[in-house]
Write a protein that holds these residues in place. Structure first.
Motif, PDB file in Angstrom:
ATOM      1  N   GLU A 115       4.540  67.845   4.440  1.00 42.12           N
ATOM      2  CA  GLU A 115       5.440  66.331   4.865  1.00 42.12           C
ATOM      3  C   GLU A 115       6.197  67.177   3.503  1.00 42.12           C
ATOM      4  OE1 GLU A 115       5.326  61.699   4.519  1.00 42.12           O
ATOM      5  OE2 GLU A 115       3.687  62.472   4.882  1.00 42.12           O
ATOM      6  N   ALA A 116       5.137  66.606   2.360  1.00 42.90           N
ATOM      7  CA  ALA A 116       5.896  66.992   0.392  1.00 42.90           C
ATOM      8  C   ALA A 116       6.836  68.342   1.022  1.00 42.90           C
ATOM      9  CB  ALA A 116       4.855  67.014  -0.427  1.00 42.90           C
ATOM     10  N   GLY A 140       1.470  55.154   4.729  1.00 40.64           N
ATOM     11  CA  GLY A 140      -0.253  55.574   4.436  1.00 40.64           C
ATOM     12  C   GLY A 140      -0.622  56.316   3.159  1.00 40.64           C
ATOM     13  N   SER A 141       0.857  57.307   2.799  1.00 34.34           N
ATOM     14  CA  SER A 141       0.836  58.125   1.859  1.00 34.34           C
ATOM     15  C   SER A 141       2.017  58.210   0.714  1.00 34.34           C
ATOM     16  CB  SER A 141       0.142  59.386   2.214  1.00 34.34           C
ATOM     17  OG  SER A 141       1.817  59.965   3.121  1.00 34.34           O
ATOM     18  N   THR A 142       1.915  59.235  -0.553  1.00 33.47           N
ATOM     19  CA  THR A 142       2.831  59.684  -1.212  1.00 33.47           C
ATOM     20  C   THR A 142       3.365  61.084  -1.394  1.00 33.47           C
ATOM     21  OG1 THR A 142       3.452  57.402  -1.986  1.00 33.47           O
ATOM     22  CG2 THR A 142       3.543  59.093  -3.428  1.00 33.47           C
ATOM     23  N   GLU A 143       3.983  61.432  -1.514  1.00 33.22           N
ATOM     24  CA  GLU A 143       4.887  62.927  -1.674  1.00 33.22           C
ATOM     25  C   GLU A 143       4.872  63.268  -2.957  1.00 33.22           C
ATOM     26  OE1 GLU A 143       2.639  62.475   1.662  1.00 33.22           O
ATOM     27  OE2 GLU A 143       4.598  61.636   1.617  1.00 33.22           O
ATOM     28  N   GLY A 161       0.114  54.316  -0.369  1.00 29.30           N
ATOM     29  CA  GLY A 161       1.168  53.837   0.227  1.00 29.30           C
ATOM     30  C   GLY A 161       0.942  52.340   0.814  1.00 29.30           C
ATOM     31  N   THR A 162       1.735  51.945   0.819  1.00 32.68           N
ATOM     32  CA  THR A 162       2.206  50.491   0.730  1.00 32.68           C
ATOM     33  C   THR A 162       1.492  49.601   1.887  1.00 32.68           C
ATOM     34  OG1 THR A 162       4.325  50.602   2.494  1.00 32.68           O
ATOM     35  CG2 THR A 162       4.954  49.957  -0.111  1.00 32.68           C
ATOM     36  N   VAL A 163       1.078  50.234   3.250  1.00 34.79           N
ATOM     37  CA  VAL A 163       0.774  49.681   4.315  1.00 34.79           C
ATOM     38  C   VAL A 163      -0.697  49.704   3.510  1.00 34.79           C
ATOM     39  CG1 VAL A 163      -0.289  49.163   6.515  1.00 34.79           C
ATOM     40  CG2 VAL A 163       2.354  49.794   5.708  1.00 34.79           C
ATOM     41  N   PHE A 269       5.749  48.378  -6.869  1.00 35.06           N
ATOM     42  CA  PHE A 269       4.304  48.622  -7.447  1.00 35.06           C
ATOM     43  C   PHE A 269       3.840  49.610  -8.232  1.00 35.06           C
ATOM     44  CE2 PHE A 269      -0.118  48.889  -8.699  1.00 35.06           C
ATOM     45  CZ  PHE A 269      -0.563  47.884  -9.341  1.00 35.06           C
ATOM     46  N   ILE A 270       3.716  50.551  -6.442  1.00 37.39           N
ATOM     47  CA  ILE A 270       3.273  52.637  -6.642  1.00 37.39           C
ATOM     48  C   ILE A 270       4.639  52.928  -7.077  1.00 37.39           C
ATOM     49  CG2 ILE A 270       2.911  53.957  -5.172  1.00 37.39           C
ATOM     50  CD1 ILE A 270       2.154  51.725  -2.490  1.00 37.39           C
ATOM     51  N   PHE A 271       5.711  51.995  -7.026  1.00 36.60           N
ATOM     52  CA  PHE A 271       6.571  53.500  -8.052  1.00 36.60           C
ATOM     53  C   PHE A 271       6.705  52.746  -9.306  1.00 36.60           C
ATOM     54  CE2 PHE A 271      11.601  54.322  -8.311  1.00 36.60           C
ATOM     55  CZ  PHE A 271      11.360  55.891  -8.189  1.00 36.60           C
ATOM     56  N   ASN A 272       6.458  51.562 -10.148  1.00 35.97           N
ATOM     57  CA  ASN A 272       6.226  52.062 -11.205  1.00 35.97           C
ATOM     58  C   ASN A 272       5.399  51.793 -12.014  1.00 35.97           C
ATOM     59  OD1 ASN A 272       7.401  49.920 -14.107  1.00 35.97           O
ATOM     60  ND2 ASN A 272       5.558  48.934 -13.627  1.00 35.97           N
TER      61      ASN A 272
END
Length: 490
Positions: A115-116, A140-143, A161-163, A269-272
């Motif tokens: 995915e990444a 569900g995830s961040t790549e 991930g957000t959810v 929040f995750i991105f920051n």
């Protein structure tokens, strides 16, 4: 590869589809984009990762509609990939089997690294930047993909991930726990053995929604997300205002769209947290992601998943779609380069402007298809939104203005006011306007005349192999910058 191809990406939060039409060997254009917020992972993280019945049914119903669209557009190839929610779910086979048996669609569940990688392929080909790290925040995830000199060096996927974080932390009010969880996971990025670039290319709905808000808050003159770039430091207050928003009314006041109320705070929040931990100074927004990466991996499989050098897919696809005569566009491109070079002692412009002048010269005539009498204005409007990939916003706006003022008179300062922050200085725009005007005038009868240029002090001699009355009479009418004199001889 099929002429029309459909790519479907089943994410934890949204399911998206693009339908792309191939116009020549490496060129393509988007003919449909559809999104459905099915939230297939809803409720799964608090139920041992198992997909729940209602979200699965929403996803199934949306897939039916996606396939109807694909069929109507005569797509001959469908590639469907699924990411975090399905790869994590113990009962994913139930959904996969139902879709295959009832819809005839095979879904490929890809791992986090793949995915990444797909996000990296899209960014390295469609974003004008040499060194950066992609960040793709999903449900569900961040790549992450490390890109250096158009090469993917490393791919990493984190269970962030957000959810996922909403169900594990945010819904319980455990903000500190969420941050510690993210920071612990980010150690895989910061200690992977590669220098972390200070530029992030942001992928995914949360980051694009944030970029749109920042764009609006800054009264940005161009309404285009792909390639939109902003410094982190001076926009930090906007990011923090979203994180600290107390309710949906506050989010609406900030500029958040209703369909993002449920994920924007978590995504921001995750991105920051990522921005702070990676010491990011600049964010480039990407409108392309996993779907485009899947398509390009297929399209470019014989060239190491990269476009050939000196190839721009946006330029090529426009030339294809508007059926611009290849001999004419090649002539205008070469002549633009020759004019730029001979006048370099006077204009002293960086070579990047040669590239923009060549592109403008090749594309100048596409507006005639829409309305001959408003050709330049039509082309200007179309270029602003039509040069979709691999151009900085400043480059896109500059090319549009070069074409708009490819006439006898040079632009005035007031003509450039609206897009002033994205344009080079006034004198540069006058030079570019003059050079394309001269270029088009020399080939006014479309005979592709052989021409040589000689510059002595501030006098440019245009030497034609044979006399062309149209050229000789029209060149005299051109307005020139800084007192340059032009003379045609044959």
């Amino acid at each position: 590869m099929a002429k029309v191809t459909t790519i479907i990406d089943i994410g934890s939060n949204s399911m998206r589809m693009v339908v792309l039409e191939k116009s020549s060997r490496f060129a393509f254009n988007l003919i449909n984009e559809t999104k459905s917020r099915v939230k297939i992972s809803e409720g799964c993280y608090e139920n041992d990762g198992n997909l729940q019945e209602a979200p699965m049914q929403r996803a199934f119903n949306s897939l039916q509609s996606f396939l109807n669209i694909s069929k109507a557009l005569k797509s001959r190839k469908i590639i469907c990939v699924a990411t975090s929610a399905l790869r994590d779910a113990p009962n994913a086979k139930e959904f996969l089997s139902k879709v295959k048996n009832e819809l005839g669609l095979n879904i490929k569940v890809i791992d986090g690294s793949k995915e990444a990688y797909y996000g990296g392929v899209a960014a390295q080909n469609l974003i004008d930047c040499d060194k950066f790290i992609t960040v793709d925040i999903g449900g569900g995830s961040t790549e992450f993909a490390f890109i250096n000199n158009r090469k993917i060096e490393k791919c990493i996927s984190l269970d962030v991930g957000t959810v996922r974080l909403n169900e594990l932390f945010f819904s319980k009010g455990d903000i500190e726990g969420a941050k510690n969880y993210i920071l612990e996971k980010l150690k895989q990025v910061t200690s992977c053995g590669f220098d972390v670039p200070t530029t992030i290319v942001g992928i995914g709905g949360s980051i694009r929604a944030l970029s749109k808000i920042i764009m609006n808050k800054n009264d940005y003159p161009l309404d285009i997300l792909h390639g939109y770039t902003y410094p982190v430091s001076i926009n930090k207050y906007i990011i923090e205002s979203i994180i600290n928003a107390k309710n949906n009314t506050t989010l609406k006041h900030i500029g958040v769209k209703k369909d993002r109320f449920d994920t924007i705070k978590e995504g921001t929040f995750i991105f920051n947290t990522i921005l702070e931990e990676l010491n990011t100074s600049r964010v480039i927004t990407s409108g392309a992601g996993v779907r485009e990466g899947v398509y390009l991996t297929d399209l470019l499989r014989s060239s190491n998943c990269k476009f050939p050098s000196n190839f721009n897919v946006s330029v090529r696809s426009l030339l294809d779609r508007f059926q611009i005569d290849s001999k004419q566009s090649s002539y205008f491109g070469k002549n633009a380069s020759d004019i730029f070079e001979v006048l370099k002692p006077l204009h002293q412009l960086d070579d990047k402007y040669r590239v923009l002048l060549v592109v403008a010269s090749k594309l100048h005539s596409i507006g005639t298809t829409l309305n001959f009498y408003k050709s330049n204005d039509n082309t200007f409007d179309f270029i602003l939104s039509g040069l979709n990939y691999d151009f900085l916003h400043s480059s896109r706006v500059t090319i549009a203005h070069i074409i708009k003022f490819s006439k006898k008179s040079l632009p005035m300062k007031r003509d450039l006011d609206r897009y002033n922050e994205l344009l080079p200085c006034f004198e540069t725009m006058q030079w570019l306007s003059f050079m394309i005007s001269l270029n088009l005038t020399i080939n006014q009868d479309f005979s592709n005349p052989k021409v040589k240029y000689k510059l002595k002090e501030n006098k440019l001699k245009v030497c034609l192999q044979k006399s062309i009355y149209l050229v000789e009479s029209e060149v005299d009418k051109l307005q020139t910058p800084k007192g340059v004199k032009v003379k045609v001889v044959s």
